[in-house]
Design a protein around this motif. Structure first.
Motif, short mmCIF file in Angstrom:
data_model
loop_
_atom_site.label_atom_id
_atom_site.label_comp_id
_atom_site.label_asym_id
_atom_site.label_seq_id
_atom_site.Cartn_x
_atom_site.Cartn_y
_atom_site.Cartn_z
N LEU A 294 0.82 -1.21 0.00
CA LEU A 294 0.00 0.00 0.00
C LEU A 294 0.85 1.26 0.00
O LEU A 294 0.59 2.21 -0.74
N LEU A 295 1.91 1.24 0.82
CA LEU A 295 2.77 2.41 0.90
C LEU A 295 3.50 2.63 -0.42
O LEU A 295 3.63 3.75 -0.90
N LEU A 296 3.92 1.52 -1.02
CA LEU A 296 4.63 1.59 -2.29
C LEU A 296 3.71 2.18 -3.36
O LEU A 296 4.11 3.05 -4.16
N PHE A 297 2.48 1.71 -3.35
CA PHE A 297 1.47 2.19 -4.28
C PHE A 297 1.33 3.72 -4.17
O PHE A 297 1.34 4.44 -5.18
N ASN A 298 1.28 4.18 -2.92
CA ASN A 298 1.18 5.62 -2.69
C ASN A 298 2.42 6.35 -3.18
O ASN A 298 2.34 7.42 -3.78
N LEU A 299 3.57 5.75 -2.91
CA LEU A 299 4.85 6.38 -3.26
C LEU A 299 4.95 6.55 -4.77
O LEU A 299 5.37 7.59 -5.27
N ILE A 300 4.54 5.52 -5.51
CA ILE A 300 4.65 5.58 -6.96
C ILE A 300 3.70 6.62 -7.54
O ILE A 300 4.07 7.43 -8.39
N LEU A 301 2.47 6.60 -7.05
CA LEU A 301 1.48 7.52 -7.62
C LEU A 301 1.73 8.96 -7.20
O LEU A 301 1.45 9.89 -7.94
N ASP A 302 2.23 9.13 -6.01
CA ASP A 302 2.42 10.49 -5.53
C ASP A 302 3.57 10.51 -4.53
O ASP A 302 3.36 10.35 -3.33
N PRO A 303 4.78 10.69 -5.03
CA PRO A 303 5.96 10.61 -4.16
C PRO A 303 5.91 11.62 -3.03
O PRO A 303 6.55 11.42 -2.00
N SER A 304 5.14 12.66 -3.23
CA SER A 304 5.14 13.69 -2.19
C SER A 304 4.33 13.25 -0.97
O SER A 304 4.31 13.94 0.04
N SER A 305 3.62 12.10 -1.10
CA SER A 305 2.72 11.74 -0.02
C SER A 305 3.45 11.40 1.28
O SER A 305 2.83 11.36 2.33
N PHE A 306 4.74 11.16 1.17
CA PHE A 306 5.44 10.78 2.39
C PHE A 306 6.01 11.98 3.14
O PHE A 306 6.59 11.84 4.19
N ALA A 307 5.83 13.14 2.52
CA ALA A 307 6.37 14.33 3.16
C ALA A 307 5.62 14.61 4.45
O ALA A 307 4.40 14.47 4.52
N ILE A 308 6.37 14.94 5.48
CA ILE A 308 5.74 15.35 6.72
C ILE A 308 6.08 16.81 6.92
O ILE A 308 7.25 17.19 6.93
N THR A 309 5.06 17.63 7.00
CA THR A 309 5.32 19.05 7.09
C THR A 309 4.87 19.59 8.43
O THR A 309 4.08 18.96 9.14
N MET A 310 5.42 20.76 8.77
CA MET A 310 5.04 21.41 10.01
C MET A 310 4.08 22.53 9.67
O MET A 310 4.45 23.49 8.99
N ASP A 311 2.82 22.35 10.06
CA ASP A 311 1.85 23.38 9.77
C ASP A 311 1.40 24.04 11.07
O ASP A 311 1.80 23.63 12.16
N GLU A 312 0.52 24.98 10.90
CA GLU A 312 -0.09 25.57 12.09
C GLU A 312 -1.55 25.19 12.12
O GLU A 312 -2.22 25.25 11.09
N ASN A 313 -1.99 24.73 13.25
CA ASN A 313 -3.41 24.38 13.29
C ASN A 313 -4.24 25.58 13.67
O ASN A 313 -3.72 26.67 13.87
N SER A 314 -5.55 25.39 13.77
CA SER A 314 -6.46 26.53 13.97
C SER A 314 -6.16 27.24 15.28
O SER A 314 -6.43 28.43 15.42
N ALA A 315 -5.60 26.53 16.25
CA ALA A 315 -5.29 27.17 17.52
C ALA A 315 -3.96 27.91 17.46
O ALA A 315 -3.53 28.51 18.43
N GLY A 316 -3.30 27.83 16.31
CA GLY A 316 -2.05 28.55 16.16
C GLY A 316 -0.84 27.80 16.66
O GLY A 316 0.25 28.36 16.80
N ASN A 317 -0.99 26.52 16.95
CA ASN A 317 0.17 25.74 17.38
C ASN A 317 0.83 25.09 16.19
O ASN A 317 0.15 24.68 15.24
N PRO A 318 2.13 24.96 16.22
CA PRO A 318 2.80 24.22 15.15
C PRO A 318 2.53 22.73 15.32
O PRO A 318 2.72 22.18 16.41
N VAL A 319 2.03 22.09 14.29
CA VAL A 319 1.74 20.65 14.38
C VAL A 319 2.25 19.93 13.15
O VAL A 319 2.36 20.52 12.07
N LEU A 320 2.54 18.67 13.30
CA LEU A 320 2.97 17.85 12.17
C LEU A 320 1.75 17.45 11.35
O LEU A 320 0.70 17.14 11.89
N SER A 321 1.91 17.40 10.04
CA SER A 321 0.82 16.87 9.25
C SER A 321 1.40 16.16 8.04
O SER A 321 2.57 16.32 7.71
#
Lengths: 502, 362, 351
Positions: free
Chosen positions: B33-60
């Motif tokens: 399943l992970l491989l399938f995701n990787l091939i179709l969309d390599p960016s899917s494994f990226a983990i980014t640091m966003d800000e949630n609605s409360a203004g805290n930095p969170v991983l997504s």
């Protein structure tokens, strides 16, 4: 002579992963003959039967029925070509009626004529003297009657070959007699009967010929009259009978101190399994036994001692002190161990490894929060595998893939590990080969000489006479006698079991 | 968790030994399943640091998403594995039980007012009450199964049918909403910590069960009862108690899962909350290669199975499959997996292998 | 009908009432007592013959689904895909009729084909690949539900003329009419689906009771190992049970469609659980080998009656339905469990 042959099996081979169960076995059955198939457990009798009835498919070889080569791939095929079978375990459907069990899976046409079927069934049942009605639900019959129904079904199927695979193990003497009469009738009618049994007496009573198997190979075919018993046994074992001589003398008996209270003592004990209250005691280092016919209450008595059935009343003392035993765990905590009669149903935990099976009882005694370390369990398992010479691939092998005798040794190891004061062995030698039987008997005497008390139950009387110094005799769920010393003779015991009426 | 041990038989190549291992199917499925995701969309494994609605930095990111949303399922898989092993059946009432437990939790927090300004009871107290209620319903199922000897699926059918009704009855069919932000920590983020809290809760539960299995005889007892009840009884065990215990443990898992579920929403929807989660939990156990007829179990394989299912769900969502059509795709994957792991198919496949080898040798 | 079939066929064999008949008898008695009680105490709607017939009108499809379910359960399996299949059948037929302008007969065949397709695949996987029926049919349910929304996600009412005519067809039941407020005599009626349901019940009952084919399901459910030794093709029997159940799900789906004349992904949700509950209340054991189609029908009726009683007793809130269904199921399960264990004990005692 040749044209009289109904079934010819030639050069049958069958392998299971890791086992060559049958290696080039020949078997010949004539019309109008009762042919015993003999061999120790694991000799390949059951496999041969199952190949013949289509439960297993053979790897190699021919089956020739009435001069025609037949390919038998399923029980239906076997039935179609005229081979009927009665198995040791009852293979009927408890939720159907007796008549249905006799007729289902047979004949053509989609609709059953129920009136005729019930009438036919009643007719056959009456003829054979089986106390059941066709319309009765099978599960409302006793086990023996169910077995007889299975036989009635097989008999009625107009078969050329009838296979009886240890059908007598759940029948009493009269029922066995009835069965033999039936077999003789069928012989007159020209049916070839294959009879598998462990009881030598029965073989010599009804069989014309004997085929002996050992280790998946054919040893030979003999005419019954020309083969003395001793020779038959030695052919089955492949060795002479020196091992079966008196073994009691080899071990000194444990000398109990004067005035010591019995290790276990029960007064008026009874349980919900239907046994009448009985008194019983056993001293340190003593080997005694319960004897009686199957269903006489010998197993139920020891189950009551261990708390395996619900105990309804009675006083129990261990070493003179009153104790309460309501559940197996109470008995275990008081140093009692119990090896149950039905190994498969009550003994082994099939999918678990030999190692887990060995530590189970002692682990429960140790408690929920104190598991053995893994390394310890391997040490213990290896120790007992060596001590009892258990044949297993490794300590991690699931117990269900071991042979019957080795499974029994594992269960024995389980209880020895708890170092019990008092060990109850219910039919420890049933269905296992003679070699292991002697091993177990010797072990019992050795344990007793070291001070353990042992109660031993076996359906083979000579085995009990060889090991026990005292016998409780049971009849109709009642204790009817206690024999010791000079009274321990085959004839005395038999008479007590049979009772005065005879 | 569990013994990830390779069967010790000497025969067979490394490959065949690997495929025979219970962990193989779930791990292979996860990898595929992970491989399938990787091939179709390599960016899917990226983990980014966003800000949630409360203004805290969170991983997504995709992976965080799977781990986050799979928490409840992983926790339930623990209990379901034990119930399956001990009773040889499955509990189909966990979704309904989550609804009840969640409803009780909200009821205690809100009191009689459905829009409380302040919480009427500490969150911990409310959680404990809901937790105990969940265990009681587990015990109810356990008693039906162990004492009255009703098949587990049927016995739990009762709670399955009644559960959501009971849940809405607890709150008089009203929908309480919790405004208090700290209640959202359990299903969302604790301020300052960028990792979703459910992941921590799941890890906590997994560690707990690992410790329990290591330092008690739960595994041996449960397996013995599941494989051969008669013989377990004659070895001094109490099968009735062990079965009830397994249902109570599942009840505890339900209590924890309910907390996460309710906390994610800050409210409850009786008809929809944790819908079909029982099916996912059972599938997790089956995917882990555990026999649904009971007996031996491999806890780790079940947990991996839970994440496989979550991974599948998340993947399908990612490819814009509408949530209502999701089950169809899930079903196809599940059937493929069970067909591949079915003993009959495996026997056929392994019968092919030696033939190929023999040909090579010839 | 129920009385005669539950009586032992052989004279003087009253004591040997078998498990199947005993459990069914309990259900029938409970149903009759419950309905009479409702008539006496709650009066109102329960006194009208039409109310009684509506019990059938509303549950025709459930009766058919439960028949299939009982068959699988007697064989020792379970099929939880029937609700999903019903929804899928409704959706496919509705789309075919309204959006593709098809005709009614073909839509009925389409329904049967869908059911048969599910039966075939599930039966093959369960019987020949030996995968647990629960998992297989669970996947079947997921697949059916998902496919329903893939075919069309919006619910709508069917406008097809021919279909509406069939759907509205009423079969008058002679001698059961009432006089309405205006003094006109109104015939009591059943829908066409009820006729289908009764035909299914009768066919299934006869098949299970009197044909060899039918008895083999009991044999396999009672003890599949024994059945094999008795010369029954166990795999084929299991396969056939799932095949028939699938087919009946197709029939039941179409009857449901006739009744509601609309389609929606949420149609018949939970029908599988109702079917299982009805079978159990009707005396089918999930362990297999015991069960009776007439009992199953009474199971459906009992379940529906108790729901009616609860709502007419003023407990209108939605949650009461779920709770009463569950309570009833619980009660019957405990009764079964107790009755069976008492019988078992008695048997041992006799022996």
């Amino acid at each position: 002579m040749e044209e009289n042959i109904v079934l010819k099996m030639r050069n049958i081979h069958k392998s299971f992963p890791g086992v060559r169960a049958l290696q080039g076995v020949d078997f010949t059955l004539r019309r109008g003959e009762i042919h015993a198939l003999m061999g120790e457990n694991g000799a390949g009798k059951s496999t041969l039967i199952k190949v013949l009835t289509g439960v297993y498919s053979k790897d190699e070889g021919q089956i020739n029925l009435d001069g025609k080569d037949e390919a038998i791939h399923s029980p239906q095929d076997a039935q179609r070509v005229g081979i009927s079978t009665v198995y040791q375990e009852i293979t009927l459907c408890p939720n159907l009626s007796v008549a249905e069990n006799m007729y289902i899976g047979r004949g053509k046409g989609a609709v059953q004529n129920w009136k005729k079927m019930n009438a036919d069934a009643d007719q056959i049942l009456t003829n054979l003297g089986i106390p059941a009605r066709g319309s009765q639900q099978l599960s409302s019959c006793s086990l023996a009657v169910q077995q007889m129904v299975a036989i009635a079904r097989a008999v009625d199927t107009d078969c050329k070959v009838l296979i009886l695979d240890e059908p007598t193990s759940s029948l009493d003497e009269q029922e066995v007699e009835k069965l033999f009469t039936l077999m003789r009738d069928l012989r007159e009618k020209g049916v070839g009967i294959i009879f598998v049994t462990h009881f030598l007496d029965q073989v010599y009573e009804v069989c014309d010929r004997i085929t002996v198997m050992r280790d998946g190979k054919l040893v030979g075919e003999f005419v019954t009259e020309e083969l003395p018993r001793v020779q038959l046994v030695s052919k089955m074992l492949g060795k002479e009978l020196d091992d079966l001589s008196d073994i009691q003398g080899e071990y000194s008996s444990y000398e109990a101190a004067e005035g010591e209270a019995p290790v276990f003592e029960a007064k008026g004990l009874y349980s919900d399994s239907g046994i009448k209250p009985f008194d019983f005691d056993i001293k340190k280092g003593e080997v005694n036994g319960f004897t009686g016919l199957l269903g006489s209450g010998r197993s139920e008595s020891v189950r009551a001692i261990f708390g395996a059935d619900r105990v309804l009343g009675g006083e129990v003392k261990m070493n003179g002190k009153p104790v309460k035993i309501a559940k197996p765990i109470d008995a275990m905590k008081n140093g009692i161990a119990y090896l149950p009669e039905d190994r498969k149903r009550d003994g082994i935990v099939g999918d678990l490894s030999v190692r887990d099976n060995i530590i189970l009882a002692n682990q429960v005694l140790k408690g929920f929060l104190k598991p053995y370390k893994k390394s310890e369990t391997y040490k213990i398992a290896d120790e007992y595998i060596k001590l009892l010479s258990i044949k297993t691939a490794s300590a991690d092998t699931p117990i269900k893939s071991l042979s019957g005798g080795n499974q029994q040794k594992v269960i024995l190891a389980r209880w020895l590990l708890t170092h019990p004061e008092y060990l109850i062995l219910d039919e420890p030698t049933r269905g296992i080969d003679v070699g292991t039987k002697v091993d177990i008997q010797k072990l019992v005497l050795k344990l007793a000489s070291e001070g353990m008390s042992v109660t031993f139950i076996s359906s083979e009387l000579d085995e009990m006479l060889r090991t026990c110094s005292r016998l409780m005799v049971m009849r109709d769920r009642r204790m009817v006698g206690e024999l010791s010393g000079e009274e321990l003779k085959q004839s005395t015991v038999m008479n007590t079991i049979a009772g005065g009426e005879k | 968790m569990g013994t990830n041990k390779v069967s010790k038989s000497k025969e067979g190549s490394l490959l065949s030994r690997m495929t025979r291992n219970q962990m193989f199917i779930p791990l292979a499925a996860l990898a595929a399943l992970l491989l399938f995701n990787l091939i179709l969309d390599p960016s899917s494994f990226a983990i980014t640091m966003d800000e949630n609605s409360a203004g805290n930095p969170v991983l997504s990111g995709f992976l965080i998403n799977i781990l986050d949303n799979g928490s409840e399922l992983a926790i339930l898989a623990i209990g379901m594995t034990l119930v399956t092993a001990a009773s040889g059946g499955q509990d189909i009432s966990v979704g309904a039980a989550i609804a009840i437990s969640g409803s009780v939790l909200l009821r205690v927090l809100c009191g009689s007012n459905t829009r409380p300004e302040t919480l009427q009871a500490p969150i911990l107290v409310a959680f404990l009450v809901a937790f105990v209620v969940a265990m009681l319903f587990g015990a109810f199922n356990g008693v039906l199964v162990a004492v009255f000897r009703i098949q587990p699926m049927v016995a739990t059918l009762i709670l399955y049918t009644a559960g959501r009704s009971i849940a809405s009855w607890v709150n008089n069919n009203e929908l309480p909403i919790i405004g208090e932000p700290s209640f959202g920590y359990f299903g969302g983020f604790i301020p300052g910590i960028p990792v979703p809290t459910p992941i921590f809760i799941a890890i906590l539960c997994l560690v707990a069960i690992w410790l329990v299995l290591k330092f008690t005889n739960l595994r041996l007892y449960t397996q013995s009862v599941g494989i051969n009840e008669n013989s377990a009884k004659l070895n001094g065990l109490n099968p009735t108690f062990i079965k009830i215990l397994s249902f109570v443990i599942l009840g505890a898992c339900v209590g924890v899962a309910a907390l996460i579920k309710v906390s994610r929403l800050a409210t409850i929807n009786y008809g929809v909350i944790a819908k079909d989660i029982e099916m996912d939990a059972i599938l997790a156990v089956a995917l882990g290669g555990n026999a649904l007829s009971g007996g031996k179990f491999n806890m780790a394989a079940s947990v991996v199975g839970a994440y496989v299912i979550q991974c599948l769900t998340t993947t399908l969502y990612k490819f814009k499959v509408p949530s209502t059509a999701l089950p169809a795709y899930k079903a196809v994957v599940v059937i493929l997996l069970v067909v591949l792991s079915s003993p009959v198919v495996r026997a056929k496949l392994s019968a092919l292998a030696p033939q190929a080898k023999r040909k090579e040798a010839a | 009908m129920a009385k005669t079939s539950s009586a032992p066929k052989q004279g003087g064999a009253k004591k040997s009432l078998n498990d199947t008949s005993l459990l069914m008898l309990i259900t029938v008695v409970v149903f009759v007592v419950m309905y009479l009680g409702a008539m006496l105490i709650l009066k109102g709607g329960f006194l009208k013959p039409q109310a009684f017939l509506n019990l059938f009108n509303d549950n025709a499809s459930l009766i058919i689904l439960s028949c299939g379910m009982s068959l699988v359960m007697i064989t020792g399996g379970i099929d939880i895909s029937v609700g999903g299949v019903t929804a899928l059948v409704c959706m496919c037929c509705a789309v075919y009729l309204d959006k593709m302008g098809g005709n009614v007969a073909v839509s009925a065949l389409l329904a049967l084909a869908i059911g048969l397709g599910f039966g075939l695949v599930q039966g093959f996987l369960v019987a020949y690949l030996e995968i647990q029926p629960f998992i297989v049919t669970l996947a079947g349910m997921f697949f059916a539900k998902g496919m329903t929304t893939i075919v069309n996600s919006e619910p709508f009412n069917v406008a097809h003329e021919g279909f509406k005519a069939l759907s509205g067809t009423r079969v008058n039941v002679p001698g059961m009419g009432t006089v309405n407020k205006l003094g006109e005599y109104v015939n009591a009626y059943v829908e066409i689906g009820v006729v289908v349901a009764l035909v299914v019940v009768i066919l299934m009952f006869c098949m299970l009771r009197w044909t060899k084919f039918g008895r083999s399901f009991y044999a396999v459910g009672g003890n599949s190992q024994s059945a094999l030794m008795l010369g029954i093709n166990v795999k084929r029997t299991k396969f056939m049970s799932h095949l028939l159940c699938g087919l009946l799900a197709g029939v039941g789906g179409f009857v449901y469609f006739l009744h509601v004349a609309s389609c929606a992904p949420s149609h018949a949700s939970g029908a599988e659980m109702n079917a299982i509950a009805s079978s159990i209340i009707g005396g089918t054991l999930l362990t297999g080998g015991v069960g009776n189609i007439v009992g199953t029908m009474f199971g459906v009726l009992s379940l529906s009656t108790i729901k009616n009683i609860v709502s007419s007793a003023g407990l209108g809130e939605a949650w009461w339905t779920g709770i009463t269904t569950a309570a009833m199921l619980c009660l019957f399960l405990v009764i079964q469990s107790v009755v069976m264990s008492v019988r078992k004990k008695k048997q041992l005692g006799v022996k």
